[in-house]
Design a protein around this motif. Structure first.
Motif, PDB file in Angstrom:
ATOM      1  N   SER A  70       0.658  -1.288   0.075  1.00  0.00           N
ATOM      2  CA  SER A  70      -0.164   0.043  -0.059  1.00  0.00           C
ATOM      3  C   SER A  70       1.048   1.360   0.094  1.00  0.00           C
ATOM      4  O   SER A  70       1.962   1.166   0.398  1.00  0.00           O
ATOM      5  CB  SER A  70      -0.823  -0.067   1.291  1.00  0.00           C
TER       6      SER A  70
ATOM      7  N   ALA B  45      -7.198   9.741  -1.439  1.00  0.00           N
ATOM      8  CA  ALA B  45      -7.569   8.400  -1.798  1.00  0.00           C
ATOM      9  C   ALA B  45      -9.006   8.061  -2.674  1.00  0.00           C
ATOM     10  O   ALA B  45      -9.384   7.477  -3.558  1.00  0.00           O
ATOM     11  CB  ALA B  45      -7.590   7.375  -0.759  1.00  0.00           C
TER      12      ALA B  45
ATOM     13  N   LYS C 265      -9.112   8.477  -6.108  1.00  0.00           N
ATOM     14  CA  LYS C 265      -8.482   7.491  -6.958  1.00  0.00           C
ATOM     15  C   LYS C 265      -9.407   6.160  -7.384  1.00  0.00           C
ATOM     16  O   LYS C 265     -10.235   5.894  -6.493  1.00  0.00           O
ATOM     17  CB  LYS C 265      -7.105   6.987  -6.165  1.00  0.00           C
TER      18      LYS C 265
ATOM     19  N   ALA D  15     -10.528   2.414  -7.874  1.00  0.00           N
ATOM     20  CA  ALA D  15     -10.157   1.134  -7.150  1.00  0.00           C
ATOM     21  C   ALA D  15     -11.141   0.083  -7.815  1.00  0.00           C
ATOM     22  O   ALA D  15     -12.158   0.406  -8.501  1.00  0.00           O
ATOM     23  CB  ALA D  15     -10.526   1.135  -5.939  1.00  0.00           C
TER      24      ALA D  15
ATOM     25  N   ALA E 205     -11.101   4.258  -4.390  1.00  0.00           N
ATOM     26  CA  ALA E 205     -10.229   4.123  -3.502  1.00  0.00           C
ATOM     27  C   ALA E 205     -10.693   4.601  -1.945  1.00  0.00           C
ATOM     28  O   ALA E 205     -11.489   5.815  -1.956  1.00  0.00           O
ATOM     29  CB  ALA E 205      -8.874   4.323  -3.476  1.00  0.00           C
TER      30      ALA E 205
ATOM     31  N   THR F 270      -4.058   2.769  -0.518  1.00  0.00           N
ATOM     32  CA  THR F 270      -4.116   2.500  -1.869  1.00  0.00           C
ATOM     33  C   THR F 270      -2.945   1.420  -1.904  1.00  0.00           C
ATOM     34  O   THR F 270      -2.045   1.627  -1.393  1.00  0.00           O
ATOM     35  CB  THR F 270      -4.067   3.939  -2.695  1.00  0.00           C
TER      36      THR F 270
ATOM     37  N   ILE G 270      -6.214  -1.104   3.021  1.00  0.00           N
ATOM     38  CA  ILE G 270      -6.602  -0.766   1.671  1.00  0.00           C
ATOM     39  C   ILE G 270      -8.100  -1.094   1.524  1.00  0.00           C
ATOM     40  O   ILE G 270      -8.967  -1.889   1.775  1.00  0.00           O
ATOM     41  CB  ILE G 270      -5.721  -1.613   0.375  1.00  0.00           C
TER      42      ILE G 270
ATOM     43  N   SER H 208      -6.344  -0.732  -6.044  1.00  0.00           N
ATOM     44  CA  SER H 208      -6.461   0.766  -6.175  1.00  0.00           C
ATOM     45  C   SER H 208      -5.485   1.638  -6.307  1.00  0.00           C
ATOM     46  O   SER H 208      -4.161   1.014  -6.459  1.00  0.00           O
ATOM     47  CB  SER H 208      -7.158   1.154  -4.718  1.00  0.00           C
ATOM     48  N   GLY H 209      -5.602   2.786  -6.668  1.00  0.00           N
ATOM     49  CA  GLY H 209      -4.846   4.027  -7.096  1.00  0.00           C
ATOM     50  C   GLY H 209      -4.282   3.368  -8.336  1.00  0.00           C
ATOM     51  O   GLY H 209      -5.022   2.871  -9.282  1.00  0.00           O
TER      52      GLY H 209
END
Length: 397
Positions: free
Chosen positions: A4, A10, A13, A15, A29, A33, A118, A144-145
């Motif tokens: 992460s 977040a 972002k 996911a 997210a 992330t 996460i 994610s991210g």
């Protein structure tokens, strides 16, 4: 299994949640992330997310909250069940935009970022719950991210390559490594040996409130370690993993039962008690998780609303009294889940021992089953009287 990075933005972002059957849910997210893998399970509580997140029993699991709005009461140190958040990942539909509780010390998303958890938000959690409900708990991954853009086949291969919960022994990951002691509050009864398989702080507090000096022992403790405490009783806690992979703890428990020490087990401790008696265990399709599970106490006929977190159960005859295959005398199923008739408790007739599959400390949740702590106290006192004659003090009255 987690890798992460963290960041306050977040929620902006992308996911994606990927299940091992190839099902995908795209969202945003939440928290830290990166990539995390685990068993995807759902919890039905409309409150108590902090206690869920900090419950060591959820180690290795990506927890899906069925309640749509999560995070509005924030987080505070007083309600933590352990020193950290244990879930492998977190899935919510609508995270709170602001905290609205006077007890809050930080927001939920800040806590998730702090502990590197996460998560994913903004997905159809009802559809995901229905899929788990229909097809059973399964491995999954949150990407994610920048990792949300990984090739879909690569994401699925990572999920399929993750270990299954069946056969996993996770107690060592969540247990204390050195003994610790909580002093009795009120009139003292004696020392209580607690095998920490992932114990919640509320359980320890309840036991100390009843007059036990609570000695919390690592999951690797031997019977000699338990004897060294000079206990008046033994308690096996809740915890994560497959009970069939805990042979050492079962062997120690058989020594406890052979010695005639009063025993109380909850959740994982119920499953290990079943194994010590000679019964089998099995994996439930999607488990019981949440704070609204109806359980019948067969001794009283009372229906209790109870807090659960388990994916495995004990195999035992639901009707009548039966003999322990391992020679511990008569046993009966004391409690039954009214949703699916799963064994929720065991009571031995010929030795001072009983257990339940749910969480009588119920933090957070209903307190219908809180009496079980007092029942254990009474069992210990009764055993002491039989062994030593009447004891002095208020408890002898």
């Amino acid at each position: 299994m987690t890798s992460s990075t963290t960041g306050a933005s977040a929620l902006e972002k992308p996911a994606v949640l990927v299940l091992e059957d190839g099902t995908r849910f795209a969202g945003r997210a939440y928290g830290a992330t990166g990539i995390t893998l685990g068993e995807v399970v759902f919890a039905t509580g409309m409150s108590g997310y902090q206690e869920t997140l900090t419950d060591p029993s959820y180690a290795g699991q990506i927890v899906l909250q069925t309640a749509p709005h999560i995070g509005n009461t924030g987080m505070n140190r007083e309600d933590d069940e352990s020193s950290r958040i244990w879930v492998a990942g977190y899935v919510v539909r609508d995270p709170a935009r602001r905290v609205s509780n006077w007890r809050a010390e930080e927001s939920l998303d800040d806590a998730l970022i702090r502990d590197g958890i996460i998560g994913i938000s903004g997905i159809d959690t009802r559809a995901l719950t229905r899929r788990i409900r229909s097809h059973g708990s399964m491995r999954g991954g949150i990407f994610s991210g920048g990792d949300a853009a990984l090739d879909a086949d690569e994401q699925l291969n990572r999920v399929i390559g993750a270990p299954e919960m069946s056969g996993l022994n996770l107690s060592a990951e969540v247990s204390v490594t050195e003994p610790r002691v909580l002093s009795a509050r009120g009139e003292r009864i004696g020392n209580l040996a607690v095998l920490d398989l992932g114990v919640k702080q509320s359980s320890l507090d309840n036991l100390a409130d009843l007059g036990f000096d609570v000695h919390v022992l690592p999951q690797s403790a031997t019977f000699a370690d338990i004897q060294a405490v000079e206990p008046v009783g033994v308690f096996y806690s809740n915890g994560p993993g497959d009970p069939s992979a805990s042979d050492q703890q079962v062997a120690v428990l058989r020594q406890v039962l052979d010695a005639g020490l009063p025993y109380f087990g909850i959740c994982f401790g119920n499953q290990l008690f079943g194994r010590a008696l000679g019964l089998g265990t099995y994996k439930l399709a999607f488990g019981h998780r949440g704070i609204n599970q109806p359980v019948l106490d067969r001794a009283t006929g009372r229906v209790e609303i109870t807090a659960h977190n388990h994916g495995f159960a004990v195999e035992a005859p639901l009707e009548g009294v039966f003999q322990s295959p391992n020679g511990y005398g008569a046993v009966e199923v004391s409690h039954v889940d009214l949703n699916d008739q799963v064994v929720e408790g065991l009571r031995a007739h010929d030795i001072p021992a009983f257990s339940v599959q749910y969480h009588p400390e119920a933090a957070a949740g209903p307190h219908d089953a809180h009496y079980l702590f007092a029942r254990f106290r009474d069992l210990v006192l009764s055993t002491l009287r039989q062994a030593q004659g009447p004891i002095s003090g208020k408890d002898a009255e």
